[in-house]
Enzyme design. Structure first.
Site, mmCIF file in Angstrom:
data_model
loop_
_atom_site.group_PDB
_atom_site.id
_atom_site.type_symbol
_atom_site.label_atom_id
_atom_site.label_comp_id
_atom_site.label_asym_id
_atom_site.label_seq_id
_atom_site.Cartn_x
_atom_site.Cartn_y
_atom_site.Cartn_z
ATOM 1 N N ASP A 26 -4.573 -0.121 -5.523
ATOM 2 C CA ASP A 26 -4.665 1.175 -6.180
ATOM 3 C C ASP A 26 -3.849 2.184 -5.381
ATOM 4 O O ASP A 26 -4.187 2.499 -4.238
ATOM 5 C CB ASP A 26 -6.122 1.626 -6.269
ATOM 6 N N TYR A 31 -0.577 10.001 -2.701
ATOM 7 C CA TYR A 31 -1.084 9.448 -1.442
ATOM 8 C C TYR A 31 -0.030 9.444 -0.348
ATOM 9 O O TYR A 31 -0.361 9.387 0.838
ATOM 10 C CB TYR A 31 -1.613 8.026 -1.650
ATOM 11 N N LYS A 60 -0.098 6.455 -10.212
ATOM 12 C CA LYS A 60 -0.677 7.621 -10.889
ATOM 13 C C LYS A 60 0.313 8.782 -10.893
ATOM 14 O O LYS A 60 1.031 9.008 -9.910
ATOM 15 C CB LYS A 60 -1.960 8.076 -10.185
#
Length: 287
Positions: A26, A31, A60
């Protein structure tokens, strides 16, 4: 938003996880560790441990890229960082739109976040175009409630419905109503913060109870000779929820993987369900 753990440690953790047997990674643009993740995967591909198609990678789109004309650029930046041709799953990271720009958390002079007004249905259409272009295999969302899911599902001309909704989910916040709704629409629920939280002051109140120190969870773990983390993960698996568990410690990674050789009884599941009365949410976006 950048990861507080040294990037080299992230890279080593990804390689260790692959060696242990994990295949779902993920990730997210926000990030700030996509290059490290990509290097770790490429190294394990190069040494013959895996093939790229063995890995299921979730990327994402961050809140500052919600405007439809910015969606593809965010994904393309991620793919370049990862050295991937595609992501297996592409999510809207969070439904709250922020002002576009270099800052991931743009703030005004008063220190408050600078929000943007974006129709997420238009964001979704741009994501559908990314899927049509082969840059993403499937599409989903994160932190969407029922109302937001219905907005997408009822969108005129919907080409691809969300296959998954990633939300905070653990015994203190078991999302039973949202889970039932997602099941009725054939949408998978995926749990982040499944072990509580790593106590990041940027996202939570440190006075919040520590999930893995809960006496009910601890008693079940002791009875089964398992770690509280293993029990928390097993709880979600028996609810048919996809589980994300973050760790940079190889021993903990191994424990988190050893969850397929035991079952929780109906009584244990009920005891953990009852912890939902605490209604504790760890992850909050501070304005």
């Amino acid at each position: 938003m950048k990861n507080q753990v040294p990037k080299t440690k992230c890279e080593e953790a990804i390689k260790a996880a692959i060696e242990i047997g994990f295949r779902l990674i993920d990730g997210a643009f926000a990030y700030g560790i996509e290059e490290e993740v990509g290097r770790a995967v490429q190294e394990k591909v190069k040494d013959g441990s895996i093939k790229r198609e063995d890995i299921f990678y979730t990327g994402k789109i961050w809140n500052t890229f919600h405007r439809p004309e910015l969606v593809r650029s965010c994904l393309e930046q991620s793919l370049k960082n990862l050295q991937f041709d595609y992501v297996d799953l592409f999510l809207i990271h969070h439904p709250c739109s922020l002002k576009p720009g270099a800052d991931l958390l743009p703030r005004g002079e008063n220190g408050k976040l600078l929000f943007d007004r974006v129709d997420l249905c238009k964001t979704w259409e741009a994501m559908e175009a990314c899927k049509d272009a082969g840059l993403a295999k499937s599409l989903g969302v994160s932190s969407f409630n029922r109302k937001l899911l219905e907005m997408l599902l009822n969108k005129p001309g919907l080409e691809y419905k969300p296959v998954l909704n990633q939300v905070e989910c653990h015994p203190y916040l078991n999302q039973s109503k949202l889970l039932a709704f997602c099941r009725s629409k054939d949408i998978l629920l995926e749990a982040f913060a499944a072990l509580g939280s790593q106590r990041d002051t940027a996202w939570m109140d440190l006075n919040t109870p520590v999930l893995l120190e809960d006496p009910v969870l601890g008693a079940i773990a002791k009875k089964l000779s398992r770690s509280p983390a293993s029990v928390a993960i097993r709880y979600q698996l028996q609810r048919n929820i996809v589980v994300l568990a973050k760790s940079f410690n190889r021993k903990h990674l191994e424990e988190n993987f050893q969850v397929f050789d035991f079952q929780l009884s109906e009584k244990d599941m009920k005891a953990l369900d009852d912890l939902n009365d605490k209604n504790i949410r760890y992850m909050k976006m501070n304005e």
